[in-house]
Design a protein around this motif. Structure first.
Motif, short mmCIF file in Angstrom:
data_model
loop_
_atom_site.label_atom_id
_atom_site.label_comp_id
_atom_site.label_asym_id
_atom_site.label_seq_id
_atom_site.Cartn_x
_atom_site.Cartn_y
_atom_site.Cartn_z
N UNK A 1 4.00 2.39 -5.73
CA UNK A 1 4.29 0.98 -5.44
C UNK A 1 3.36 0.08 -6.24
N UNK A 2 3.95 -0.88 -6.85
CA UNK A 2 3.10 -1.82 -7.57
C UNK A 2 2.53 -2.82 -6.57
N UNK A 3 1.31 -3.22 -6.85
CA UNK A 3 0.62 -4.13 -5.94
C UNK A 3 1.18 -5.53 -6.11
N UNK A 4 1.51 -6.16 -5.01
CA UNK A 4 2.04 -7.51 -5.07
C UNK A 4 0.89 -8.48 -5.26
N UNK A 5 1.01 -9.34 -6.22
CA UNK A 5 -0.09 -10.25 -6.50
C UNK A 5 0.44 -11.59 -6.89
N UNK A 6 -0.19 -12.63 -6.41
CA UNK A 6 0.21 -13.98 -6.77
C UNK A 6 -0.30 -14.27 -8.18
N UNK A 19 -5.86 -10.78 -12.29
CA UNK A 19 -5.59 -9.66 -13.20
C UNK A 19 -6.22 -8.38 -12.64
N UNK A 22 -4.13 -6.63 -10.14
CA UNK A 22 -2.98 -5.86 -10.61
C UNK A 22 -3.37 -4.41 -10.95
N UNK A 23 -4.67 -4.15 -11.04
CA UNK A 23 -5.12 -2.77 -11.30
C UNK A 23 -5.50 -2.04 -10.02
N UNK A 25 -3.71 -0.71 -7.84
CA UNK A 25 -2.89 0.46 -7.56
C UNK A 25 -3.14 1.63 -8.51
N UNK A 26 -4.13 1.53 -9.36
CA UNK A 26 -4.42 2.61 -10.32
C UNK A 26 -4.81 3.87 -9.55
N UNK A 27 -4.07 4.94 -9.77
CA UNK A 27 -4.29 6.17 -8.99
C UNK A 27 -5.63 6.82 -9.30
#
Lengths: 297, 297
Positions: A1-6, A19, A22-23, A25-27
């Motif tokens: 799942x991509x992280x929801x970000x404003x 920015x 947005x990282x 969710x990096x596994x």
């Protein structure tokens, strides 16, 4: 799942956290740490200098040209890292110096080539390039001083005018020369014949040359021979030997010289006997050096 | 004269000042400021994360591949800057937003192409790519509201499947489409016919795609049309219009959306009359927008 970000209506300050988010969710934990810190330092740099749009275009164009100048036989991005001191800094972090008996490491440089020939000890690796004959004799030992047989030893160096084979591809018809992959014998020793290298400028005909000229920086590197060692059970070692007395020894364009790596390149008169028993009718040089590997961590 | 600097036996901490010192001779003051600060932030990043040799190799290889993926019709380094938020940050610094009546700017993106055709107002610029017809009507005014004639207006956008011309070069036989350079008429107006764009993923088939996948980041950009304005006596303006109601409006992969740039893309039924007087036998869209330029600083 991509992280929801404003990401709407970001400001000069709010953009960095947006920015970084947005990282989130990096596994891979380490990759996330690298991305988040890269964004912070990149943005801090841009903000602190107040980078303009024109400067950004110049930077993008520069990086694209560095990429286009890079290929299997010319590592312009490595050179960029080298002249910014990043390569040596990474080496210093990765290989704490002076804490063990191991030979100090230094940067790889832009001229390592994967397709180098594998040759037996004693081979003349000059590839027919004319120059002052040089006989290299090396020994590889562990930290207790015991010889290490079967070590794969890469060596590469310039000719007597400071040029590597890959810089004179036309003259050499794309032949590799002055480089080889050797293996230490049962006594941990390796040896080869080649020609004496010379100090030289790092390549200034590509984008990195523009930086050196803009900064009026010396492009010179002191005379040296590159080595890379790989052996099972030992940490790899990337290093160089520098010629004692070289005029550029204290002003290396890529910051790689260490006192412990400065070595005598001994000159012998014509008529002397070379280490391989040949009576030489021209002057020649000999270099002998022991390298100490660290047991794998 | 190159600046003499001691570069021997540098340590993890002393290397930064040593490298900065080599830039002391930079003739251009601004260039020197940029180099010195770049070295500080680059070294701080490497030290803070403890970058390993393997990670350094990965980074060098990555940047080389970004360079090789970059060319006249694919700006992978621009995309890298975009997904790291650097492009928007530079724009925010360079063009303080909300302080004037001027239209807000945003990033250029990786799909601007120099060789776009120059066309008269009213031209169908779709280049024969099928899609929902779209009629764009623009006005360019100064901050006092007076029309600005003779403005050179670049526009470029995707097709209805979110693909730019340069992403389907084979299908289009390298023809450019959905992009043009227009000029505002004596009333400061410009207009063209094209097809409706669509939201799309930024290109993920190159190195930047690896970052987005590693971070599990959405590659999507909300539907938009790019514009670039140049006129004597005015600051250049690079901006986009975003379609109101787009599902990705608050989660742009490259951080470029601003409320003030969200615009109605009005849908009309088949049988309606288009702005150019044509009675359309298919549904179509119209977009009208006034752009405000700032007098040159």
């Amino acid at each position: 799942m991509s992280v929801d970000s404003a990401t709407l209506d970001l400001t000069e300050t709010s953009i960095t956290e947006a920015v970084q988010n947005t990282f989130a969710g990096t596994r891979d934990d380490r990759a996330r740490e690298l991305f988040v810190n890269l964004v912070r330092h990149l943005h801090d740099f841009i903000r602190e200098v107040g980078l303009t749009g024109d400067e950004w275009f110049t930077a993008v164009d520069f990086l694209e040209r560095v990429g286009h100048a890079s290929g299997p036989t010319r590592q312009e991005f490595v050179l960029l890292s080298d002249i910014l001191g990043a390569s040596v800094l990474v080496d210093l972090i990765d290989h704490p110096h002076g804490r063990t008996a191991a030979t100090e490491s230094t940067l790889l440089g832009p001229f390592f080539v994967e397709g180098r020939p594998s040759v037996p000890n004693g081979t003349d690796i000059s590839g027919g390039v004319p120059g002052t004959p040089l006989f290299f004799g090396g020994a590889v030992v562990d930290e207790a001083g015991a010889p290490v047989p079967g070590v794969r030893v890469d060596t590469w160096h310039s000719d007597g005018e400071g040029r590597y084979d890959v810089q004179q591809a036309e003259r050499l018809h794309d032949r590799l020369a002055m480089r080889a992959l050797l293996t230490t014998d049962e006594h941990g020793r390796f040896r080869y014949r080649s020609i004496a290298p010379q100090y030289y400028p790092v390549p200034t005909d590509g984008p990195c040359g523009e930086i050196l000229r803009a900064a009026d920086r010396s492009p010179m590197r002191p005379e040296h021979i590159h080595f890379r060692f790989h052996a099972d059970g030992f940490d790899p070692l990337i290093t160089m030997l520098f010629r004692a007395g070289d005029p550029y020894i204290d002003n290396d364009a890529v910051f790689g010289v260490r006192h412990s790596l400065i070595t005598e390149f001994v000159t012998h008169d014509a008529g002397s006997t070379a280490p391989d028993g040949t009576v030489m009718n021209v002057p020649f040089q000999t270099v002998d050096r022991t390298f100490v590997l660290t047991a794998a961590r």
